[in-house]
Write a protein that holds these residues in place. Structure first.
Motif, PDB file in Angstrom:
ATOM      1  N   VAL A   1      79.242  39.104  -0.153  1.00  0.00           N
ATOM      2  CA  VAL A   1      78.898  37.695   0.031  1.00  0.00           C
ATOM      3  C   VAL A   1      80.168  36.861   0.208  1.00  0.00           C
ATOM      4  CG1 VAL A   1      77.870  35.667  -1.063  1.00  0.00           C
ATOM      5  CG2 VAL A   1      76.676  37.869  -1.157  1.00  0.00           C
TER       6      VAL A   1
ATOM      7  N   ALA B   1      70.439  38.910   2.521  1.00  0.00           N
ATOM      8  CA  ALA B   1      70.232  40.118   1.727  1.00  0.00           C
ATOM      9  C   ALA B   1      68.959  40.811   2.200  1.00  0.00           C
ATOM     10  CB  ALA B   1      70.143  39.766   0.248  1.00  0.00           C
TER      11      ALA B   1
ATOM     12  N   ILE C   1      73.444  33.985  -1.883  1.00  0.00           N
ATOM     13  CA  ILE C   1      73.028  34.499  -0.585  1.00  0.00           C
ATOM     14  C   ILE C   1      72.390  33.392   0.246  1.00  0.00           C
ATOM     15  CG2 ILE C   1      72.733  36.838  -1.464  1.00  0.00           C
ATOM     16  CD1 ILE C   1      69.712  36.316  -1.532  1.00  0.00           C
TER      17      ILE C   1
END
Length: 528
Positions: free
Chosen positions: A135, A147, A209
């Protein structure tokens, strides 16, 4: 993901601000306009073109990353850094990384063991936190990180005893089903569904994310002569449904709707989307379907992909239209417009999954051998206003580019920089602050170095990316800022240096900050 079956402008590393300012001052050619002139010259920041340019990075059976099990932490990190650097250089703006491929994790999960695709041994600590590293690596380069989870697949083999000791599928055998030589969580068992959701949400909650991504694996692809063995589950939980197929679709619907709700509750700005098999239903089966004669995800995988869009359950849908233009059973030129019609009038973004893995591969039909099929796809896409970008499967095939298909597509369709997609529900709230800009011209070559500085306090309001606009001549007349003037979209930061090697001898610049949601703030004062 179904394939498991089968010298111009450049961005420079951030430099010390004092060093750059000293160089600019010494050159004596950094120029900014007076406030009055700036107000007259600075155009509005929008519109610019927005497109998803995404790349899948598959981890199962080490398709893309890590390239093999057993690499030490330093080697794994180096491989991913190279992937991220290459993705940026190739023109991508988002990575879709598989982090839960087989009911195991690429982070220190409290629910499931470490993935075997890291070390070769399920449950073995790789010595660092891969998800945290990935990330951060993506975000430093201005790449969105989505993700990618496989909801139900437990193992690529069918023996529960081969799983790590203490694996939930071993402690809860009543949750699992063996089918087609693999092991799955049974989508019809409510406790299994809730556990899978908890396991995935652990990563959503703990890591910064940009999206949650499912691919085409719901109920597994059918094995010839064998039905998924869930008769006992159907007897226990299927009351109120007319048949097993309707009950199975209901189970998958629950997974999708509940995950959408949970993701928005835990991380409201994260996108939730799915990349399904490219055919929902054939028109011969359902008049709402496509003019195809292919496998049907609605019937074969019990995935009502069209229904999810029409009910507003997804931020985006990215159907895997992995076929060439002209294929009788599943023609790309039929399916891309069909999906455009599906999303029309909804808030769901449409991106198309592209099969770069087929380009130049032995045994693929002739259209995949001439190095022009991806270009033909994006040429057709440009006629469909509902279509907002593409995802490419997968990283190793983009790198191989065996017949130059991806390179030709980039030349034809990616020469112009773009911002990432901005779904309507996220286009709200304060915009990123206006940056400052200084320009250094380099003699008679016309090249220019831009120093872009964020108006940030500490680590707040640091732009994710910067949009660099270049205009001909000298400032003084109002020009439209948009796709034609956008020459680069570069990684953000407190101080960013951009080198424009193709700057005309007489031109001026303005830049805007872009946040993680891809919202563009006010343009800087002009500089030349």
């Amino acid at each position: 993901m179904s394939p498991e079956h089968t010298a111009g402008s450049s961005s420079l590393p951030a430099l010390d601000r004092r060093t750059v300012l000293a160089a600019v001052a010494a050159a004596g050619c950094a120029t900014a306009l007076t406030p009055a002139a700036a107000r007259a010259a600075v155009p509005p920041a929008d519109p610019v073109e927005r497109r998803m340019r995404g790349m899948w990075i598959a981890s199962v059976v080490n398709i893309d990353w890590p390239t093999r099990t057993g690499l030490d932490a330093a080697a794994q990190r180096a491989e991913f850094v190279r992937l991220a650097d290459d993705a940026l250089a190739w023109g991508f703006n988002a990575l879709f990384v598989q982090i839960r491929p087989t009911a195991d994790a690429f982070w220190p999960s409290v629910f499931e063991p470490w993935s075997q695709w890291l070390t070769g041994t399920q449950g073995q600590d790789p010595g660092y936190d891969p998800l945290e590293f990935m990330v951060e690596t993506a975000h430093r380069r201005g790449l969105a990180f989505h993700a990618w989870f496989n909801p139900y697949r437990v193992s690529m083999q069918a023996d529960p005893s081969a799983l790590a000791p203490g694996h939930p599928a071993r402690t809860h055998p009543e949750w699992t089903v063996s089918y087609g030589g693999k092991l799955y969580y049974d989508p019809g068992v409510p406790a299994a569904r809730r556990f899978c959701q908890q396991a995935m949400l652990d990563a959503v909650r703990r890591y910064d994310i940009d999206g949650v991504h499912f691919d085409d694996y719901f109920y597994p692809y059918p094995t010839a002569g064998s039905d998924f063995p869930d008769e006992e589950t159907f007897r226990a939980y299927g009351a109120g449904h007319p048949d097993k197929a309707a009950w199975r679709r209901h189970n998958v619907d629950l997974m999708v709707r509940e995950m959408r709700d949970a993701v928005r509750a835990v991380r409201p700005n994260a996108l939730f989307g799915i990349s399904p098999f490219g055919v929902w239903r054939n028109a011969a089966t359902d008049p709402r379907g496509s003019r195809t004669t292919a496998f049907q995800s609605y019937d074969g995988l019990h995935a009502d992909t069209r229904g999810w869009v029409r009910r507003g359950w997804l931020d985006y849908i990215a159907p895997q239209v992995y076929w060439h233009i002209g294929l009788p059973a599943a023609d790309y030129a039929v399916l891309a417009p069909w999906w455009a019609e599906v999303v029309r009038g909804t808030d769901t973004e449409l991106w198309i999954g592209q099969a770069v893995y087929k380009s130049g591969t032995a045994g693929q039909p002739a259209p995949w051998q001439d190095g022009k099929e991806l270009t033909r796809h994006l040429t057709l896409n440009a006629t469909l206003p509902e279509l907002g970008g593409d995802l490419f499967f997968s990283a190793k095939d983009v790198r191989a580019d065996r017949v130059g298909d991806f390179a030709a597509m980039r030349t034809a369709h990616w020469r112009q920089p773009v911002l990432g997609p901005l779904p309507a529900r996220l286009d709200r709230g304060p915009l990123p602050p206006r940056p400052t800009l200084e320009v250094r011209r380099e003699g008679r070559t016309g090249a220019a170095t831009l120093l872009i500085t964020a108006r940030a306090r500490g680590n707040k309001n640091i732009p994710f990316r910067y949009a660099v606009h270049r205009f001909p001549g000298k400032p003084g007349r109002r020009l439209e800022a948009g796709s034609a003037s956008l020459v680069a979209v570069v990684p953000g930061g407190k101080e960013t240096v951009y080198h424009d090697a193709e700057a005309p001898a007489e031109c001026w610049y303005a830049v805007s900050a872009v946040d993680r949601l891809q919202r563009q703030g006010r343009m800087s004062r002009p500089a030349y």
